[in-house]
Scaffold this active site. Structure first.
Site, short mmCIF file in Angstrom:
data_model
loop_
_atom_site.label_atom_id
_atom_site.label_comp_id
_atom_site.label_asym_id
_atom_site.label_seq_id
_atom_site.Cartn_x
_atom_site.Cartn_y
_atom_site.Cartn_z
N ASP A 1 28.49 50.65 35.26
CA ASP A 1 29.82 51.31 35.27
C ASP A 1 30.31 52.23 34.38
O ASP A 1 29.36 52.31 33.06
CB ASP A 1 30.69 49.94 34.72
CG ASP A 1 32.10 49.93 34.52
OD1 ASP A 1 32.78 50.82 35.58
OD2 ASP A 1 32.71 49.55 33.71
N THR B 1 38.07 43.00 30.77
CA THR B 1 39.17 42.41 29.70
C THR B 1 39.55 40.91 29.83
O THR B 1 39.53 40.31 29.30
CB THR B 1 40.04 43.49 29.47
OG1 THR B 1 39.71 44.64 29.10
CG2 THR B 1 41.16 42.89 28.14
P1 13P Z 1 39.80 46.06 32.15
O1 13P Z 1 39.61 46.55 30.84
O2 13P Z 1 41.19 46.11 32.66
O3 13P Z 1 39.16 44.77 32.55
O4 13P Z 1 38.88 47.34 33.44
C1 13P Z 1 37.76 47.05 33.37
C2 13P Z 1 37.10 48.32 33.83
O5 13P Z 1 37.89 49.09 34.62
C3 13P Z 1 35.59 48.61 33.84
O6 13P Z 1 35.22 49.86 34.55
#
Ligand code: 13P
Length: 282
Positions: free
Chosen positions: A84, A232
């Site tokens: 990611d 999150t």
């Molecule tokens: P959130 O913080 O909204 O969960 O997003 C996670 C995300 O986009 C990881 O790449």
């Protein structure tokens, strides 16, 4: 079964649903996600940030952790180990060499030409190794950023040029979502999302999936979103449950019991999200 993201997201695109990327932080998180998705029988994308990779002990540790857990738990669903927000070619290369089946190169902090150059380099390396590539145009904000969450909305023409010139498999256009909690309501540019879907014709990814309302998520899927990133929200439901456990059980000291206190909440949140996305069972 470990695989790259191509088949899974192309199926989602053809059948108009989305697949969740749940970010992992440790062994327990990985186990909860794998167990729940195996139980529901849906494919899952395990998102691993650079920070989480360092926390867990490097790319190889992550790959071995996932592989060994899958074997131990008899996991049969398709699983993707996806980097990611890889911040450079070098980081993506390290992840690929360690066995990640998919990577995101995020060079969205550079201008479009430089973003294209770096992304193309990653695509060339990844393609030869059967690894899929996601990349970002515009800039997804963060709740820690100041004005307007630091969001930079992606332009349609930039997305088309970017997709054509890089050969990426999936595009994450920044369209108003943010990482972390929202201050106020999320404002997503659905018309632009739909135009990007039509003109780029590859699966689109929505980052910052926590805190977006259910009807917005449904609408985003109808506008081309095939993958929703959630980090999150799982952290928040887990923290709430663990805080509760510690408050109500002053005798507890075994870390296994403390961490496990958040298991049911995480699994419930996963199930609800997968149902909302309409992810096809396998
Ligand atoms: P959130 O913080 O909204 O969960 O997003 C996670 C995300 O986009 C990881 O790449």
């Amino acid at each position: 079964m470990l695989e790259n993201m191509t088949r899974i997201l192309n199926m989602a695109k053809d059948n108009k649903y989305a697949v969740a990327q749940f970010n992992i932080n440790n062994l327990e998180w990985t186990r909860f996600i794998l167990e729940e998705c195996e139980d529901i029988k849906v494919p899952v994308i395990l998102g691993v940030s650079e920070g989480a990779t360092k926390y867990m002990g490097g790319f190889k540790t992550v790959v071995n952790l996932v592989k060994d857990l899958m074997e131990y738990l008899n996991i049969t669903i398709p699983v993707v180990i996806h980097l990611d927000h890889g911040s450079s070619f070098q980081v993506c290369k390290e992840a690929i060499d360690a066995g990640f089946t998919s990577v995101m190169i995020d060079a969205s902090m550079y201008d479009l030409d430089e973003n294209i150059r770096i992304t193309k380099e990653v695509v060339d390396y990844a393609k030869e190794r059967n690894v899929s590539v996601e990349a970002e145009v515009g800039h997804v904000g963060g709740s820690e950023d100041s004005a307007n969450h630091g969001i930079l909305y992606a332009e349609v023409d930039d997305c088309v040029r970017f997709t054509n010139e890089t050969g990426i498999d999936f595009l994450a256009p920044a369209l108003g979502s943010v990482h972390g909690p929202y201050h106020g309501d999320p404002v997503l540019a659905f018309d632009r999302m739909e135009e990007i879907k039509e003109k780029c014709n590859i699966p689109l990814v929505l980052h910052g999936g926590s805190g977006i309302y259910d009807d917005q998520i449904r609408k985003a899927i109808s506008c081309g979103i095939c993958k929703l990133n959630i980090n999150t929200e799982l952290q928040q439901v887990w923290a709430l449950a663990v805080r509760d456990k510690l408050k109500n059980d002053e005798e507890v000291y075994d870390p296994r019991k403390i961490i496990k206190a958040g298991e049911a909440s995480i699994k419930k949140a996963i199930r609800e999200k997968v149902e909302l996305l309409g992810t096809r069972h396998i």
